[in-house]
Design a protein around this motif. Structure first.
Motif, PDB file in Angstrom:
ATOM      1  N   VAL A 139       0.835  -1.195   0.000  1.00  0.00           N
ATOM      2  CA  VAL A 139       0.000   0.000   0.000  1.00  0.00           C
ATOM      3  C   VAL A 139       0.874   1.250   0.000  1.00  0.00           C
ATOM      4  O   VAL A 139       2.030   1.220   0.410  1.00  0.00           O
ATOM      5  N   LYS A 140       0.291   2.337  -0.487  1.00  0.00           N
ATOM      6  CA  LYS A 140       0.915   3.650  -0.381  1.00  0.00           C
ATOM      7  C   LYS A 140       0.381   4.286   0.894  1.00  0.00           C
ATOM      8  O   LYS A 140      -0.815   4.304   1.139  1.00  0.00           O
ATOM      9  N   VAL A 186       7.219   7.796   0.028  1.00  0.00           N
ATOM     10  CA  VAL A 186       7.591   7.375  -1.317  1.00  0.00           C
ATOM     11  C   VAL A 186       7.560   5.852  -1.474  1.00  0.00           C
ATOM     12  O   VAL A 186       6.998   5.328  -2.428  1.00  0.00           O
ATOM     13  N   MET A 187       8.174   5.137  -0.538  1.00  0.00           N
ATOM     14  CA  MET A 187       8.268   3.681  -0.643  1.00  0.00           C
ATOM     15  C   MET A 187       6.975   3.029  -0.156  1.00  0.00           C
ATOM     16  O   MET A 187       6.367   3.504   0.804  1.00  0.00           O
ATOM     17  N   PRO A 188       6.549   1.940  -0.791  1.00  0.00           N
ATOM     18  CA  PRO A 188       5.319   1.282  -0.350  1.00  0.00           C
ATOM     19  C   PRO A 188       5.475   0.624   1.017  1.00  0.00           C
ATOM     20  O   PRO A 188       6.579   0.262   1.426  1.00  0.00           O
ATOM     21  N   ALA A 189       4.354   0.481   1.696  1.00  0.00           N
ATOM     22  CA  ALA A 189       4.300  -0.198   2.986  1.00  0.00           C
ATOM     23  C   ALA A 189       3.593  -1.532   2.789  1.00  0.00           C
ATOM     24  O   ALA A 189       2.987  -1.772   1.743  1.00  0.00           O
ATOM     25  N   GLU A 190       3.655  -2.393   3.798  1.00  0.00           N
ATOM     26  CA  GLU A 190       2.995  -3.696   3.726  1.00  0.00           C
ATOM     27  C   GLU A 190       1.972  -3.801   4.840  1.00  0.00           C
ATOM     28  O   GLU A 190       2.263  -3.481   5.994  1.00  0.00           O
ATOM     29  N   VAL A 191       0.761  -4.259   4.504  1.00  0.00           N
ATOM     30  CA  VAL A 191      -0.285  -4.446   5.505  1.00  0.00           C
ATOM     31  C   VAL A 191       0.052  -5.679   6.330  1.00  0.00           C
ATOM     32  O   VAL A 191       0.310  -6.749   5.782  1.00  0.00           O
ATOM     33  N   ARG A 199      -8.651   1.125  11.101  1.00  0.00           N
ATOM     34  CA  ARG A 199      -7.207   1.353  10.997  1.00  0.00           C
ATOM     35  C   ARG A 199      -6.542   0.043  10.628  1.00  0.00           C
ATOM     36  O   ARG A 199      -7.037  -1.032  10.938  1.00  0.00           O
ATOM     37  N   TRP A 200      -5.413   0.149   9.943  1.00  0.00           N
ATOM     38  CA  TRP A 200      -4.662  -1.013   9.478  1.00  0.00           C
ATOM     39  C   TRP A 200      -3.242  -0.929  10.010  1.00  0.00           C
ATOM     40  O   TRP A 200      -2.625   0.139   9.970  1.00  0.00           O
ATOM     41  N   ILE A 210      -4.261   5.336   3.399  1.00  0.00           N
ATOM     42  CA  ILE A 210      -3.559   4.312   2.625  1.00  0.00           C
ATOM     43  C   ILE A 210      -4.371   3.945   1.393  1.00  0.00           C
ATOM     44  O   ILE A 210      -5.589   4.068   1.377  1.00  0.00           O
ATOM     45  N   GLU A 211      -3.663   3.521   0.355  1.00  0.00           N
ATOM     46  CA  GLU A 211      -4.321   3.053  -0.863  1.00  0.00           C
ATOM     47  C   GLU A 211      -3.487   1.930  -1.469  1.00  0.00           C
ATOM     48  O   GLU A 211      -2.269   1.884  -1.297  1.00  0.00           O
TER      49      GLU A 211
END
Length: 102
Positions: free
Chosen positions: A9-10, A15-20, A32-33, A50-51
């Motif tokens: 997710v963004k 800038v860098m993606p995150a992980e759920v 919330r996640w 987040i998206e």
């Protein structure tokens, strides 16, 4: 469920993606996640911040499906989905190999 564990997710303004990692977690302001950011920090992020990250191949395949078949990739038969996805992957390989050329 909007996201699942392992989705990239963004996160707002990062800038860098995150992980759920998990969720949704109920809270007064909305769901919330729990996300793991690229810097290693864990955050309980509101859903509105987040998206989902859509891979390049999926973006190109979606565009090709509409251009070639006049409908979305999701609505195509299985064989057409495979063909469009393979064409998208090949197009991206060519684009990467020829980047900077006229």
């Amino acid at each position: 469920m909007k996201f699942k564990a392992g989705d990239k997710v963004k996160y707002r303004d990062v800038v860098m993606p995150a992980e759920v990692l998990s969720g949704p977690h109920k809270s007064p302001g909305g769901n919330r996640w729990l996300i793991l950011k690229a810097d290693g920090n864990v955050t309980l992020a509101p859903e509105r911040h987040i998206e989902r990250v859509i891979p390049r191949v999926d973006q190109v395949a979606g565009t090709l499906a509409v251009l070639l078949y006049g409908r979305s990739w999701v609505s195509l038969p299985h064989t057409a989905k495979l063909q469009v996805t393979q064409a998208a992957a090949r197009a991206l390989i060519i684009a990467d190999l020829t980047r900077g050329q006229a």
